[in-house]
Motif scaffolding. Sequence first.
Motif, short mmCIF file in Angstrom:
data_model
loop_
_atom_site.label_atom_id
_atom_site.label_comp_id
_atom_site.label_asym_id
_atom_site.label_seq_id
_atom_site.Cartn_x
_atom_site.Cartn_y
_atom_site.Cartn_z
N ASP A 280 0.82 -1.21 0.00
CA ASP A 280 0.00 0.00 0.00
C ASP A 280 0.86 1.27 0.00
O ASP A 280 0.36 2.36 0.22
N ARG A 281 2.16 1.10 -0.21
CA ARG A 281 3.05 2.26 -0.25
C ARG A 281 3.81 2.30 -1.58
O ARG A 281 3.71 1.37 -2.37
N PHE A 282 4.58 3.36 -1.76
CA PHE A 282 5.25 3.55 -3.04
C PHE A 282 6.76 3.35 -2.91
O PHE A 282 7.39 3.86 -1.99
N SER A 283 7.29 2.61 -3.88
CA SER A 283 8.74 2.43 -3.95
C SER A 283 9.15 2.66 -5.39
O SER A 283 8.39 2.36 -6.32
N GLY A 284 10.33 3.16 -5.59
CA GLY A 284 10.79 3.38 -6.97
C GLY A 284 11.86 4.43 -7.07
O GLY A 284 12.65 4.63 -6.13
N LYS A 285 11.86 5.11 -8.21
CA LYS A 285 12.90 6.11 -8.47
C LYS A 285 12.29 7.35 -9.10
O LYS A 285 11.40 7.23 -9.95
N LEU A 286 12.79 8.49 -8.70
CA LEU A 286 12.40 9.76 -9.33
C LEU A 286 13.60 10.27 -10.12
O LEU A 286 14.66 10.53 -9.55
N HIS A 287 13.46 10.38 -11.40
CA HIS A 287 14.56 10.89 -12.22
C HIS A 287 14.46 12.41 -12.30
O HIS A 287 13.46 12.95 -12.76
N LEU A 288 15.50 13.06 -11.82
CA LEU A 288 15.46 14.52 -11.69
C LEU A 288 16.54 15.19 -12.54
O LEU A 288 17.64 14.67 -12.68
N ALA A 289 16.19 16.35 -13.07
CA ALA A 289 17.18 17.21 -13.73
C ALA A 289 17.16 18.55 -13.01
O ALA A 289 16.10 19.16 -12.84
N LEU A 290 18.32 18.97 -12.54
CA LEU A 290 18.43 20.25 -11.83
C LEU A 290 19.11 21.25 -12.75
O LEU A 290 20.27 21.06 -13.11
N THR A 291 18.39 22.28 -13.13
CA THR A 291 18.97 23.27 -14.04
C THR A 291 19.38 24.50 -13.24
O THR A 291 18.57 25.09 -12.51
N THR B 201 20.11 13.26 -11.56
CA THR B 201 20.20 12.24 -10.52
C THR B 201 18.90 11.43 -10.47
O THR B 201 17.91 11.82 -11.09
N ALA B 202 18.93 10.33 -9.77
CA ALA B 202 17.72 9.51 -9.60
C ALA B 202 17.52 9.25 -8.11
O ALA B 202 18.29 8.51 -7.50
N LEU B 203 16.51 9.91 -7.56
CA LEU B 203 16.22 9.77 -6.13
C LEU B 203 15.49 8.43 -5.91
O LEU B 203 14.48 8.17 -6.55
N GLN B 204 16.03 7.62 -5.03
CA GLN B 204 15.40 6.31 -4.79
C GLN B 204 14.55 6.37 -3.52
O GLN B 204 14.99 6.94 -2.53
N PHE B 205 13.39 5.77 -3.58
CA PHE B 205 12.54 5.78 -2.38
C PHE B 205 11.88 4.42 -2.18
O PHE B 205 11.65 3.68 -3.13
N LYS B 206 11.61 4.10 -0.91
CA LYS B 206 10.99 2.82 -0.56
C LYS B 206 9.88 3.07 0.45
O LYS B 206 10.09 3.83 1.40
N ASN B 207 8.79 2.42 0.28
CA ASN B 207 7.71 2.42 1.28
C ASN B 207 7.24 3.81 1.70
O ASN B 207 6.95 4.05 2.87
N LEU B 208 7.20 4.73 0.74
CA LEU B 208 6.67 6.06 1.06
C LEU B 208 5.16 6.06 0.91
O LEU B 208 4.62 5.39 0.03
N THR B 209 4.48 6.84 1.73
CA THR B 209 3.04 7.02 1.51
C THR B 209 2.88 8.02 0.36
O THR B 209 3.84 8.73 -0.01
N GLU B 210 1.68 8.09 -0.15
CA GLU B 210 1.42 9.03 -1.25
C GLU B 210 1.69 10.47 -0.79
O GLU B 210 2.25 11.28 -1.51
N ALA B 211 1.32 10.75 0.46
CA ALA B 211 1.50 12.10 0.98
C ALA B 211 2.99 12.43 1.15
O ALA B 211 3.42 13.56 0.88
N GLU B 212 3.76 11.45 1.59
CA GLU B 212 5.21 11.68 1.76
C GLU B 212 5.86 11.96 0.40
O GLU B 212 6.68 12.86 0.26
N LEU B 213 5.46 11.17 -0.59
CA LEU B 213 6.00 11.38 -1.94
C LEU B 213 5.54 12.74 -2.46
O LEU B 213 6.33 13.49 -3.08
#
Lengths: 209, 365
Positions: free
Chosen positions: B68-79, B249-261
Motif C-alpha cells: 500500500d506504499r510507493f517504492s521506486g525512483k524519481l529521475h530529476l534534472a536540476l537546471t 540524478t535519480a532519487l530512490q525511495f521505498k515504502n513512502l506514503t502518497e503524501a510523503e511522496l
Amino acid sequence: MSTEIAPLELTEVQWQVAEAIARKLVIERTDVNELRKTLSYLREYVDRENAGKAFFDYLKTLVRRGDQIGHSKKTVEYYKSLDSICSEYLKDYQDKAPQILMILGWATRLVKYYDKGVPTGEIQPITVMSEREAAIQAVTQANTFEVGQEIEATVAAIKKSKVTYEILGTIRLTQKEPKLASKLTEGQTVSVYIADLKNDGSIKRIKGI
Amino acid sequence: MSKSKPIKKSSQSQKPSPPKKRVGAKLGASHQPNPIPDTQDKPYGLVPLTTQGIDRQIPVGQDKFKHDRFSGKLHLALTVQTASFVASGVVAMGRDVDLKADLIKTAVHQKNQLIIPGSSLKGVVRSTYEALTRSCLCKTKAKRDEIPKGHGECKIQKDKIEVCPACRVFGAMGWQGLVAFPDAVGQKVSTSVGFMPSLYRPRTENPMYQNDGKVSGRKFYYHAVKAVNAGEQRGIPVQQAGQAYVFKTALQFKNLTEAELGTLLVILGQDSDYPMALKVGGGKPIGMGSMVVTVEALEKPGNLKSRYTHYVLPDSDHLTDEPLKRFMQTAIVAAHQTLIEEYQLKELARILAWPTQRPAPEGMY
C-alpha cells in the motif's frame, strides 16, 4: 576478497623530517589548518606526473596570491612560513610526492602535540640529515677507513678534469684528476686510495691510482 | 536552499494571522503560530516552527516492501538558474582545473564534470521537509536548552520507536530512512570561474533570533535574479556551474506514503500553486545556488514481485509526460491534506519563490 594495503611507514630520517617540520610550525606560530589545506591539495593531485614539483609551485603561488583566498592579513604570513619550511626540509623528496604527503600528514599530527603538549618556549628546532647523509653515515659506521687505504670505486661521472667516484655503492666524491680523466670511462671500476679523513672518521678525499 | 539553522525571533516582529486548523490534525498545547521574526532587508527569511506539536509515529522501515506504499525512483534534472558552487574544500591552481586563475576554490568534480554530492542534496531537501511538516528540530547547532519544549531530536529507543515525519523519511540516529540520494552529475564537461566576495558569519547573537530564549524558526535564503559577482579584484575565484548547467540524478525511495511522496514533489517545486526552486551549495546570501528541478520520469513498480523477476520495468510502470503529471498532482493533493502544514508552506513558498525579481545584496547585509 582481501585488500592489500601498501606499507605506509616512514624511514627514520623521514620521521625526523616530520618532527622538524612540526617543531618549526609551532615555533613560527603557523596555523596548522593552512597546512591541512595544502595537504588536501596534494592528496587530490598526488597521482599525477610531477606532483611533487607542482606542490612546490603551489606553495609559491599561495605566497604570491594567497591574499585572494585568505581571510586575514595573517594568512599570507602563514603561507610564507609553509613555503620556507617545506623548501628547507622537503626538497629532497620533490620527486616523491606520496612521501611528502606522508611526512606532512604526520607533521600535522605532531603539531598538535608540540602546540598543546609542550610549552612553546621549550621547543627547539632540530637539524635533520638527508636520506643520503643518513646512508653515508651508516656506511661510515659499518667500516673503518685509514688514510692511504686502497679501495675499489666506480667512475660515476666525468666532467672535464673532474671525476666523480662512488665507493661502497653509496659514498660519492668528486676529485680533480687532470691526468686520469681522459683515460677513464663512466661505469669503469678502478682502484683509489683514501687521501684524507674527516674528524668523524668518514672519507673526505680520495685519489685515483 | 539553506540547512535549517535555528533562528530565534525578534521581539518587535509582527504577529501573523493564525493558520487554519486542519481537520484531524493532532493539536499540541498551543495553537498560535510563532510570530514571523522580522528579518528586515536580510537575504533570508524565517519559517516559524509548528505549534501543532511534533507528529511522532512508528516508522515503516525497510524490512519488506509494503503493497500500500510507493517504492521506486524519481529521475530529476536540476537546471542551474544562478551561478552555483558546491565546494570540495580544495584550493587549487587554476591550471590544475584548466581555468584561468592563479588560485581557485574548486567544486566537487570528477574529470571536470561537476557533482552535487548526494548528501548535500539530501540536506537541502530534508531541511525543507522538516520546515513543512510537524518534525523535530534535530539538525541544528542550537544548544539543548534553546530548543522549544517537545521539539527535541527524535530518539530511537528499544521499546518505543516513534519518530517525526522527517525522521521517518530521511532517517534518524539509529534508524535508516526511506530515501536515498545518489550524487547529481553535471551533464557536460564545462565549468567557469566565478568570483565570490567574502561572506559574513551568522550573527546568532542578533535579537531577531530571540523568542523568549528559544529557537522560533528555520532559516532559508531568498533566491535572487542574479548572483553577485564582485569581480576579480574583490572576489574569491571559485569553480562554478554557470547558468543553464544541468545536473541529473535519480532519487530512490521505498515504502513512502502518497503524501510523503507528494511532499517531496512540493519541495522539488512541482506544485503549480507554490512554484519553488532549490538553493544548493555556497554563496546563498549573495544569490548563488538557485536550481529549478524537473521531474523527468518516475519508476514505480506496479507489481513488486515481478520487479524481481524482470530486469526492465514495463512501460506502464515508467511514468512520463501526462501520466506523470497526473500522478504527481494526486500525490501533492494527498500531501496537502494529511502532511503539509499550510501556514509553514506559505511562508516557505514566499521565501523560495521562483522565478523572482529580488536582487542580491551587493554590500553589507
